[in-house]
Design a protein around this motif. Sequence first.
Motif, PDB file in Angstrom:
ATOM      1  N   MET A   1       0.842  -1.193   0.000  1.00  0.00           N
ATOM      2  CA  MET A   1       0.000   0.000   0.000  1.00  0.00           C
ATOM      3  C   MET A   1       0.877   1.242   0.000  1.00  0.00           C
ATOM      4  O   MET A   1       1.789   1.366   0.805  1.00  0.00           O
ATOM      5  N   ARG A   2       0.583   2.164  -0.944  1.00  0.00           N
ATOM      6  CA  ARG A   2       1.312   3.429  -1.019  1.00  0.00           C
ATOM      7  C   ARG A   2       0.322   4.583  -0.930  1.00  0.00           C
ATOM      8  O   ARG A   2      -0.797   4.498  -1.458  1.00  0.00           O
ATOM      9  N   SER A 194      -3.099   6.415  10.339  1.00  0.00           N
ATOM     10  CA  SER A 194      -2.750   5.009  10.165  1.00  0.00           C
ATOM     11  C   SER A 194      -3.918   4.267   9.549  1.00  0.00           C
ATOM     12  O   SER A 194      -5.086   4.574   9.822  1.00  0.00           O
ATOM     13  N   LEU A 195      -3.581   3.263   8.731  1.00  0.00           N
ATOM     14  CA  LEU A 195      -4.591   2.433   8.101  1.00  0.00           C
ATOM     15  C   LEU A 195      -4.661   1.097   8.835  1.00  0.00           C
ATOM     16  O   LEU A 195      -3.641   0.449   9.071  1.00  0.00           O
ATOM     17  N   GLY A 200      -8.872  -4.347  13.158  1.00  0.00           N
ATOM     18  CA  GLY A 200      -7.943  -3.600  14.001  1.00  0.00           C
ATOM     19  C   GLY A 200      -6.487  -3.909  13.768  1.00  0.00           C
ATOM     20  O   GLY A 200      -5.632  -3.534  14.587  1.00  0.00           O
ATOM     21  N   VAL A 201      -6.142  -4.569  12.670  1.00  0.00           N
ATOM     22  CA  VAL A 201      -4.744  -4.867  12.349  1.00  0.00           C
ATOM     23  C   VAL A 201      -4.157  -3.670  11.616  1.00  0.00           C
ATOM     24  O   VAL A 201      -4.692  -3.232  10.590  1.00  0.00           O
ATOM     25  N   ARG A 202      -3.053  -3.139  12.140  1.00  0.00           N
ATOM     26  CA  ARG A 202      -2.431  -1.967  11.509  1.00  0.00           C
ATOM     27  C   ARG A 202      -1.717  -2.377  10.232  1.00  0.00           C
ATOM     28  O   ARG A 202      -0.946  -3.331  10.219  1.00  0.00           O
ATOM     29  N   LEU A 203      -2.039  -1.624   9.153  1.00  0.00           N
ATOM     30  CA  LEU A 203      -1.456  -1.954   7.849  1.00  0.00           C
ATOM     31  C   LEU A 203      -0.351  -1.005   7.439  1.00  0.00           C
ATOM     32  O   LEU A 203       0.543  -1.385   6.678  1.00  0.00           O
ATOM     33  N   GLY A 204      -0.399   0.220   7.903  1.00  0.00           N
ATOM     34  CA  GLY A 204       0.650   1.152   7.511  1.00  0.00           C
ATOM     35  C   GLY A 204       0.229   2.578   7.761  1.00  0.00           C
ATOM     36  O   GLY A 204      -0.851   2.879   8.288  1.00  0.00           O
ATOM     37  N   LEU A 239      -4.689   6.334  -2.029  1.00  0.00           N
ATOM     38  CA  LEU A 239      -4.086   5.085  -1.567  1.00  0.00           C
ATOM     39  C   LEU A 239      -4.045   4.100  -2.730  1.00  0.00           C
ATOM     40  O   LEU A 239      -5.061   3.840  -3.372  1.00  0.00           O
ATOM     41  N   ILE A 240      -2.849   3.581  -2.973  1.00  0.00           N
ATOM     42  CA  ILE A 240      -2.661   2.622  -4.068  1.00  0.00           C
ATOM     43  C   ILE A 240      -2.353   1.261  -3.455  1.00  0.00           C
ATOM     44  O   ILE A 240      -1.340   1.095  -2.755  1.00  0.00           O
ATOM     45  N   PHE A 241      -3.255   0.338  -3.674  1.00  0.00           N
ATOM     46  CA  PHE A 241      -3.065  -1.022  -3.158  1.00  0.00           C
ATOM     47  C   PHE A 241      -2.533  -1.899  -4.292  1.00  0.00           C
ATOM     48  O   PHE A 241      -3.255  -2.195  -5.243  1.00  0.00           O
ATOM     49  N   SER A 242      -1.261  -2.268  -4.202  1.00  0.00           N
ATOM     50  CA  SER A 242      -0.643  -3.077  -5.259  1.00  0.00           C
ATOM     51  C   SER A 242      -1.129  -4.518  -5.148  1.00  0.00           C
ATOM     52  O   SER A 242      -1.535  -4.977  -4.083  1.00  0.00           O
TER      53      SER A 242
END
Length: 1065
Positions: A1-2, A194-195, A200-204, A239-242
């Motif tokens: 994710m960017r 934060s994403l 509730g899991v932090r992704l970035g 947000l770019i999800f690769s």
Amino acid sequence: MRAVLTWRDKVEQCIYDLAFKPDGTQLILAAGNRLLVYDTSDGTLLQPLKGHKDTVYCVAYAKDGLWSHEQKSVSKHKASSKITCCSWTNDGQYLALGMFNGIISIRNKNGEEKVKIERPGGSLSPVWSISWNPSREEHNDIMAVADWGQKLSFYQLSGKQIGKDRSLNFDPCCISYFSKGEYILLGGSDKQVSLFTKDGVRLGTVGEQNSWVWTCKVKPESNYVVVGCQDGTISFYQLIFSTVHGLYKDRYAYRDSMTDVIVQHLITEQKVRIKCKELVKKIAIYKNRLAIQLPEKILIYELYSDDSSDMHYRVKEKIVKKFECNLLVVCANHIILCQEKRLQCLSFNGAKEREWQMESLIRYIKVIGGPPGGEGLLVGLKNGQILKIFVNNLFAIVLLKQATAVRCLDMSASRNKLAVVDENDTCLVYDIHSKELLFQSAPMYQYLDRKMFKEAYQIACLGVTDADWRELAMEALEGLEFETAKKAFTRVQDLRYLELITSIEERKKRGETNNDLFLADVFSYQGKFHEAAKLYKRSGHENLALDMYTDLCMFEYAKDFLGSGDPKETKMLITKQADWARNINEPKAAVEMYISAGEHIKAIEISGDHGWVDMLIDIARRLDKAEREPLLLCAEYFKKLDNSCYAAETYLKIGDLRSLVQLHVETQHWDEAFALGEKHPEFKVDIYVPYAQWLAENDRFEEAQKAFHKAGRQGEAVRVLEQLTHNAVVENRFNDAAYYYWMLSMQCLDIAQADPAQKDAMLGKFHHFQHLAELYHGYHAVQRYTEEPFSCHLPETLFNISRFLLHSLTKDTPLGISKVNTLFTLAKQSKALGAYKLARHAYDKLQGLQIPARFQKSIELGSLTIRSKPFHDSEELVPLCYRCSTNNPLLNNLGNVCINCRQPFVFSASSYEVLHLVEFYLEEGITDEEAVSLIDLEAPRPKRENKWQEITSNNSQTLRLDETVDSVGDDDPFTAKLSFEQGGSEFVPVVVSRSVLRSMSRRDVLIKRWPPPLRWQYFRSLLPDASITMCPSCFQMFHSEDYELLVLQHTCCPYCRRPVDNPSP
């Protein structure tokens, strides 16, 4: 994710809240005491909204209409602590309130608390942000809670917590879900957003800021995020999800929801989900091995069995170590990590066994098989070099080098050919042993550049993609190489272009040779409309270009193309544009365009259908009065929209008086209709007939009858009157019946005057109705006397009326008139006034009739007591004939005429006494006008001189009054005419000559001036000092004193009800 920053702005105040417009086109944010509206596409400030006097802390768009400004009051409920945040459930039935004391209160929409959640930290953990998951796929409503105990928690609607609290290590100020509920945004004191996953899991991190983040929101139905900070910074990120995936033969593994891995069997379509509960960074799959890289470790899975269809994976090894790599590959016993130019080979326990350093960046790695622990890898570099590496060998083998960077590569099953896709999307196939380029997909384009379509087609037949076939077809079509284009479009099954080619070929067969026209059609199909328009114009078919633009609703281009050309073409263009606006539901724009194009009827239809009265008024006033059709349409819509005044204005403008009359009638504006009828008598029928019908419908029958009469509808007027008369008789309203019969008689007289063919019949009805009117008028008093306890009439009046009725009812008795009531009244009043003989006759007559029970006792008693009275009548009651001076009996077998001279009696219409009037007739040849003029001459009468004469004798003095007359004769010429031969059975009328008329006084003569075809009637008063008044309308005679009293009582004639202030009959 960017996270890619799209735009940023900064204001002077802290940004406490923001909200997206539901369609995502605008962003509104609270900055100090202002609201700022931004365009989300480029960050342009559209407008600042002022008006708040203090800081704005919250802002939101209405979505579901749970509350509106039209609501008069808002229900209020108390809370146990300061409310810091709130959120509605998806269905709008429940509201969650986050409070400063660490309590969450869930209430229904009536404000009743249903669930109370107490956070572990209590008042030390204020609940600063809450949000319900907007996902419709969740079975239960799930609420995310962020408090200043630095915890993130999830709860169901029932209050049950889902999972454990998740530590945040910062004070959260805002929480927001993505539109579908798959991700959560959190921002606060850590100066970043934060994403998190929905669990509730932090992704970035989305974006780091320079101050606290007070608000963050997700643009609806997108991956755009906006952040508002303490220092006034607004940041807008994409947000770019690769895509993270791996493929080996028939197994495809890919990342889902950022924390899950799904492995799909491409043949059996079986799927298995592996929940990692952490961010999945890389995936690699090879045979029975699956490697998943997480932020702090790498998990290696293996299949339970060697069955090719087995989809059950279990963890084989864990490498608990953080790795940074670009690419990940798994083999039977090793993990291969790519780090820029370096490859590392690790065992499953995390130990590094080997490392390879490359000349350029590594762009692609693929495992091509081999024995366990000795698998071979294909490696493609950015500089175009392709190498082969074995896991158990430190040395890399260079297979070949090409000029362009490698994007993807693979080896054939025979290990003889190598396929490479470069950065230009060109597929190149090499012979591995000879390094020779066997095939390249690009040469077809070289032929296309040279317009060598047949050769390009031959190359394409060797094998190209659908995109290449389409490119060939398009190029051939533009080059008018229809045969090749047809074959290429057949390959891609494009029926639309095949139909175009078939159409062009048929036109060519018919003799068309204009290639510009063919090419223009091609360009229009391809969407190159401007080029097509130029070719249409060059080929002399400007109309086709206009049709193309208008069909595509590109009206501005059509106007530019047309320029200042033919006004008719311009008008046609505007009309088509208006048609388009109408079809896409833009009626206001369509109306304006129709008006500018002169299509007023269409503009009126749209305005009328939408109820735009102002627009219709504007159109109607613009139009010239000669344009009748659109003006009439305007008027019709005005009528439909209840704007009759504007409809009237429109009808007046075009001079359509008949429609104006009809409008007034339909809207029941009778005063305006009558005024118009006075000016234009030809419309009286159109006015008074509906007016009469309206009156009748509203139970105003008398007025309705008059209206029918004014309209000339004598038949309807008579029918209404007949019905009124019948009703009055049935309901014992005999006074009204008399009035209606009199009106009926006058109606018949009008018909006799207007229609000579019906003259005799109508005159017969006239006399009949006049007679009935007189009967009912008199019987009204008798009926009231017998039915009511008191009577307002004198005994003499009742006596005269009952005598009049008795003499008039010699034949048939009209409906409603009772002989019993008449004879009973006559008997009672005769006995009271001394006419005992007549009373005895009446009682005798009553004995032969069916007597009501209420009269039975009175009549029997009267019959007995009358026999004790003398058998004669009082001479004071005997009527006198004023023509022959004969005393007539009270009971006259001849009726209401003199028994001697047969002269009809003239009765007072109030007391029914015989009036001192004698009717006379004119000699032949004397007209009514001449007779009146002769009477009005007022010839001088002989003067009487009264002289006192004194006579004196010896013993007395005498005073004597002498009456002397001038030389004129003593006899009155009219009195002389009253003589007749006594004993004759025929009535001899009094006929007067001119000399007699000249001798009469105007004061002594009463004239009934009947309208034609009736003759006037003349009456001479033989007692001039006794005044008689005749109603000028109904010609009924009254003693003047009686008439004046009745008029004072009723303010009208008691017979015909003519108002006293009405000078005309």
